[in-house]
Design an enzyme around this catalytic site. Structure first.
Site, short mmCIF file in Angstrom:
data_model
loop_
_atom_site.label_atom_id
_atom_site.label_comp_id
_atom_site.label_asym_id
_atom_site.label_seq_id
_atom_site.Cartn_x
_atom_site.Cartn_y
_atom_site.Cartn_z
N GLY A 1 0.83 -1.20 0.00
CA GLY A 1 0.00 0.00 0.00
C GLY A 1 0.86 1.25 0.00
O GLY A 1 1.86 1.35 -0.72
N SER B 1 1.61 -0.88 -7.72
CA SER B 1 1.05 0.43 -8.00
C SER B 1 2.14 1.50 -7.98
O SER B 1 2.79 1.70 -6.95
CB SER B 1 -0.03 0.78 -6.97
OG SER B 1 -0.32 2.16 -6.98
N GLU C 1 1.71 4.69 -8.10
CA GLU C 1 1.28 5.77 -7.19
C GLU C 1 1.68 5.43 -5.75
O GLU C 1 2.19 6.28 -5.02
CB GLU C 1 -0.23 5.96 -7.28
CG GLU C 1 -0.71 6.55 -8.59
CD GLU C 1 -0.68 8.07 -8.61
OE1 GLU C 1 -0.75 8.69 -7.54
OE2 GLU C 1 -0.59 8.65 -9.71
N CYS D 1 -20.12 -3.17 -0.33
CA CYS D 1 -19.12 -3.94 0.42
C CYS D 1 -19.44 -3.92 1.92
O CYS D 1 -19.35 -4.95 2.59
CB CYS D 1 -17.72 -3.40 0.17
SG CYS D 1 -17.06 -3.81 -1.46
#
Length: 391
Positions: A176, A198, A200, A358
């Site tokens: 993350g 990722s 980013e 969710c």
């Protein structure tokens, strides 16, 4: 009465567990169920019957995204009411099986799938995540905990379970924005490597490592776990990542953890789970998480046994994820004036539906969230009781 209307009136009769109001495209309003309506569904136009019968998840999801349907009231409540009604056609019709798609995940495909979701931009995620940019289930020690506090609780809870000691090495697969490896380095003086697909997340984590002066203890790489060679670790952790590897790659994931972990090493897997083998909801697969697969508890435990991992602890955090998602959904709505300048209405409705559905899925028990703690071979050095896991 036209055929579409007759079909819809029949469909709505037993769709929800709660009393509700339905407003049709011609202005007619019908109350279903006994008692005060809990919400209202507005049909601005009919959805094709074939779409509804073939794949109700996709049909309703797209119907809401593209304003064929409006919801007056809580989106989460509507989805929960759908899930709770065991008599509806969703639970009896074979089309329910088509809610789920199981897809393959090559390294290249995994990169594309991760980038599809996580590279929407740090500016977007920072609007509704907490300050640590933690995008996984939090851990609420009390109802009063803020989202930020609960995310810090979660990282601390995981690190205590790993029973870390200064100088040990730690790998975070799917790190993350780096909160776990940074906390591990600062709190336990371990050497922590985070890996992500990722870009980013990679750049943000690298920036945080540099800003906090932790280059000696923490590093981040833009790499797939299957590409990491020539290194082993005392601890391997993965939080909210294994749901992305795909059913056909689960064996490879555990095999990789086995090769990356030192003998008697400890691993923690934090992931969404099911009680039956299934893919992901087909609407979510198309628009939110392409290539996802929610593994069953028995599937994961079986793969641990095959790899001669010893299961030390198993904990459900299902209702913690309900609460986490409710925080995210509220933050999302609170930031709407800014998000509207970045994204169009279809995107906003898509994400509103995603976060609320969710939350509903966890609250109803359709899916769960478990933390599995296991060791590579026998480890006789861990504390005898679980008290070390709780502060």
């Amino acid at each position: 009465m036209d055929i579409d209307k007759a079909f819809y009136r029949s469909l709505m009769k037993n769709l929800f567990a709660d009393p509700c109001e339905v407003k049709f495209w011609d202005g007619e309003v019908i109350n279903y169920g006994q008692g005060m309506p809990q919400f209202r569904i507005d049909f601005n136009e009919p959805i094709a019957k074939a779409e509804l019968i073939n794949d109700p998840s996709l049909a309703f999801g797209e119907g809401y995204m593209f304003k064929k349907i409006d919801i007056v009231g809580s989106v989460q409540k509507v989805i929960e009411s759908l899930y709770k009604n065991q008599d509806s056609f969703l639970h009896q019709n074979n089309s329910y099986d088509k809610f789920f798609k199981i897809l393959s995940s090559s390294i290249q495909k995994s990169k594309e799938n991760i980038q599809f979701h996580y590279d929407l931009g740090n500016d977007f995620y920072s609007l509704w995540l907490d300050e640590t940019m933690t995008y996984s289930c939090a851990y609420f020690k009390s109802h009063e905990d803020s989202l930020l506090q609960a995310q810090k609780n979660k990282v601390a809870h995981i690190l205590r379970k790993l029973n870390l000691h200064p100088g040990q090495t730690l790998l975070d697969i799917g790190c993350g924005w780096g909160e776990l490896i940074l906390t591990a380095a600062k709190t336990y003086q371990v050497k922590a490597l985070g890996i992500t697909l990722s870009s980013e997340q990679y750049y943000k984590t690298a920036e945080r490592i540099k800003n906090e002066g932790l280059q000696e203890l923490a590093e981040v790489q833009l790499i797939d776990y299957r590409e990491l060679k020539g290194r082993t670790f005392d601890r391997v952790v993965s939080v909210g990542m294994v749901e992305h590897v795909g059913k056909d790659q689960l064996k490879a994931y555990f095999s990789a953890v086995k090769s990356l972990l030192n003998e008697a090493g400890v691993s923690l897997l934090h992931c969404i789970t099911g009680y039956e083998e299934s893919g992901t909801n087909s609407w979510i697969n198309k628009y939110i998480f392409p290539g996802g697969y929610i593994p069953s508890v028995q599937e994961l435990v079986s793969l641990m046994a095959v790899n001669k991992f010893y299961l030390i602890d198993l904990e459900s955090l299902r209702e913690h994820y309900t609460r986490t998602l409710e925080h995210w959904a509220q933050n999302f709505e609170n930031a709407l004036s800014i998000i509207m300048k970045m994204k169009d209405e279809t995107f906003i409705r898509m994400w509103r539906l995603y976060l609320n559905s969710c939350a509903a899925s966890f609250h109803c028990g359709n899916i769960d969230l478990h933390q599995f703690l296991f060791t590579k071979g026998v480890n006789n050095t861990l504390p005898l009781t679980r008290t070390y896991m709780h502060s």
